[in-house]
Design a protein around this motif. Structure first.
Motif, PDB file in Angstrom:
ATOM      1  N   ILE A 139       8.266  23.142   7.587  1.00  0.00           N
ATOM      2  CA  ILE A 139       8.069  21.801   8.044  1.00  0.00           C
ATOM      3  C   ILE A 139       7.003  20.872   6.978  1.00  0.00           C
ATOM      4  CG2 ILE A 139       7.161  20.128  10.004  1.00  0.00           C
ATOM      5  CD1 ILE A 139       8.252  22.267  11.819  1.00  0.00           C
ATOM      6  N   ILE A 140       7.529  19.967   6.397  1.00  0.00           N
ATOM      7  CA  ILE A 140       6.817  19.462   5.413  1.00  0.00           C
ATOM      8  C   ILE A 140       6.402  17.955   5.800  1.00  0.00           C
ATOM      9  CG2 ILE A 140       6.836  18.292   3.067  1.00  0.00           C
ATOM     10  CD1 ILE A 140       6.741  21.376   2.961  1.00  0.00           C
ATOM     11  N   PHE A 141       5.395  17.551   5.766  1.00  0.00           N
ATOM     12  CA  PHE A 141       4.743  16.194   6.117  1.00  0.00           C
ATOM     13  C   PHE A 141       4.863  15.266   4.727  1.00  0.00           C
ATOM     14  CE2 PHE A 141       2.115  17.908   9.885  1.00  0.00           C
ATOM     15  CZ  PHE A 141       3.240  18.036  10.646  1.00  0.00           C
ATOM     16  N   ALA A 142       5.505  14.059   4.959  1.00  0.00           N
ATOM     17  CA  ALA A 142       5.277  13.248   3.614  1.00  0.00           C
ATOM     18  C   ALA A 142       4.853  11.791   4.342  1.00  0.00           C
ATOM     19  CB  ALA A 142       6.761  13.045   3.265  1.00  0.00           C
ATOM     20  N   ALA A 143       3.884  11.133   3.452  1.00  0.00           N
ATOM     21  CA  ALA A 143       3.234   9.871   3.799  1.00  0.00           C
ATOM     22  C   ALA A 143       3.559   9.222   2.446  1.00  0.00           C
ATOM     23  CB  ALA A 143       1.920  10.221   4.324  1.00  0.00           C
ATOM     24  N   THR A 144       4.031   8.307   2.413  1.00  0.00           N
ATOM     25  CA  THR A 144       4.472   7.300   1.178  1.00  0.00           C
ATOM     26  C   THR A 144       3.601   6.034   1.222  1.00  0.00           C
ATOM     27  OG1 THR A 144       6.452   8.544   0.672  1.00  0.00           O
ATOM     28  CG2 THR A 144       6.302   6.438  -0.375  1.00  0.00           C
ATOM     29  N   PHE A 145       2.956   5.637   0.114  1.00  0.00           N
ATOM     30  CA  PHE A 145       2.496   4.207   0.157  1.00  0.00           C
ATOM     31  C   PHE A 145       2.815   3.546  -1.151  1.00  0.00           C
ATOM     32  CE2 PHE A 145      -0.293   7.167   2.667  1.00  0.00           C
ATOM     33  CZ  PHE A 145      -0.390   6.260   4.011  1.00  0.00           C
TER      34      PHE A 145
END
Length: 212
Positions: free
Chosen positions: A157-163
């Motif tokens: 399970i990979i969390f990705a937060a993009t800005f």
């Protein structure tokens, strides 16, 4: 198992190769830089990426990251409107429920079965629709847990937060922060949401310190 009430991915090697190249081309053309972490995974397990959703670009960013890091067979859960409107998405692994209700349940179960294959990566936007890139927290729809529970739970399970920020440049730069979540044996929606938002908060802090 047949899923007659959902839109499934289509196979076309030529179309896939072209848009795979094109996505890389437009990212490099339209952004000053694309920065992302290199999360380690267990290659013998599938990958489920949970990501914030604020733009048309989001799926393409993760598609690009998958090519560079995870190297799995890409799949993404989209809505029926985008599946039908953006014709090439289906050739890049997009799938969707045709209608609401039972169709959604079957589609989530289909995603769970995809996750039983260690060669696969499934991208999901748990918010369910587009929101601003300036949110302080990310909401989770219940369908995420239906998908996980429909699988054998042998998943990275990979969390990705993009800005996206411009800073001093004419073109914006993209920053995606990744975390391989060491999930508990028992996973609840609240636990998943809390863990993701902890990662999201940490990512916001990192983003705010880039120019310092």
């Amino acid at each position: 198992m047949q899923f007659s009430t959902m839109y499934q991915p289509r196979k076309n090697t030529i179309v896939y190769k072209f848009f795979s190249w094109y996505i890389q081309f437009i990212i490099k053309k339209d952004f000053a830089a694309f920065n992302f972490d290199k999360a380690e995974i267990n290659q013998n397990s599938s990958v489920l990426i949970l990501a914030n959703h604020f733009s048309w670009w989001d799926g393409f960013f993760i598609f690009y990251i998958n090519k560079k890091i995870f190297k799995k067979q890409f799949h993404v859960l989209v809505n029926a409107e985008n599946y039908n409107k953006v014709i090439f998405l289906k050739y890049l692994g997009a799938f969707a429920a045709e209608n609401r209700g039972k169709d959604v349940l079957e589609t989530l179960n289909y995603a769970g079965k995809l996750l039983d294959n260690p060669d696969n990566l499934v991208l999901v936007f748990p918010q369910g629709k587009l929101y601003s890139n300036h949110l302080t927290s990310i909401s989770f729809e219940k369908g995420v847990m239906q998908m996980i529970n429909a699988s054998q739970k042998k998943i990275n399970i990979i969390f990705a937060a993009t800005f996206v920020d411009f800073f001093e440049r004419r073109k914006a730069s993209v920053y995606t922060y990744l975390q391989n979540w060491e999930n508990e044996e028992y996973i609840s929606l609240q636990l998943l949401k809390s863990a993701y938002n902890k990662h999201y908060d940490t990512s916001v802090v990192k983003q705010n310190h880039i120019t310092e």
